[in-house]
Design an enzyme around this catalytic site. Structure first.
Site, PDB file in Angstrom:
ATOM      1  N   LEU A  14      29.484 -50.492   2.033  1.00  0.00           N
ATOM      2  CA  LEU A  14      30.212 -51.408   1.168  1.00  0.00           C
ATOM      3  C   LEU A  14      31.406 -50.719   0.520  1.00  0.00           C
ATOM      4  CD1 LEU A  14      27.174 -53.182  -0.524  1.00  0.00           C
ATOM      5  CD2 LEU A  14      28.566 -54.002   1.381  1.00  0.00           C
ATOM      6  N   CYS A  15      32.324 -51.534   0.026  1.00  0.00           N
ATOM      7  CA  CYS A  15      33.527 -51.082  -0.664  1.00  0.00           C
ATOM      8  C   CYS A  15      33.168 -50.063  -1.750  1.00  0.00           C
ATOM      9  CB  CYS A  15      34.212 -52.290  -1.281  1.00  0.00           C
ATOM     10  SG  CYS A  15      35.765 -51.903  -2.074  1.00  0.00           S
ATOM     11  N   PRO A  16      33.897 -48.984  -1.793  1.00  0.00           N
ATOM     12  CA  PRO A  16      35.136 -48.645  -1.086  1.00  0.00           C
ATOM     13  C   PRO A  16      34.930 -47.765   0.138  1.00  0.00           C
ATOM     14  CG  PRO A  16      34.873 -47.099  -2.869  1.00  0.00           C
ATOM     15  CD  PRO A  16      33.666 -48.030  -2.905  1.00  0.00           C
TER      16      PRO A  16
END
Length: 85
Positions: A14-16
């Protein structure tokens, strides 16, 4: 001439992290080389193209297959790549 892209699998991250790992991998490529990035994070649809634009790289293709997002990126500049915004 067909270029064989390098592949980076960041599925399930997941981000980032997809952008960070893409940035790190792009540093090892030379201008003209391509990187295929495999993602599952929907945020990558905006984040990776934005990072490429800021850093002077070209998104050749973006496609979605089932639950995966696949980017084909060409390294356009020879530098150490800027950090994430």
């Amino acid at each position: 001439m067909h270029k064989t892209p390098h592949t980076l699998d960041v599925r399930s991250l997941l981000c980032p992290l997809p952008v960070i790992k893409t940035q790190n991998r792009m540093k090892s490529l030379t201008p003209g080389e391509q990187l295929e990035v495999l993602c599952t994070d929907p945020g990558a649809l905006k984040d990776i193209p934005a990072w490429c634009k800021i850093n002077g790289h070209t998104v050749i293709e973006t496609r979605e297959v089932d639950q995966e997002i696949i980017f084909l990126i060409e390294k356009s500049v020879d530098d150490d790549s800027f950090m994430m915004p």
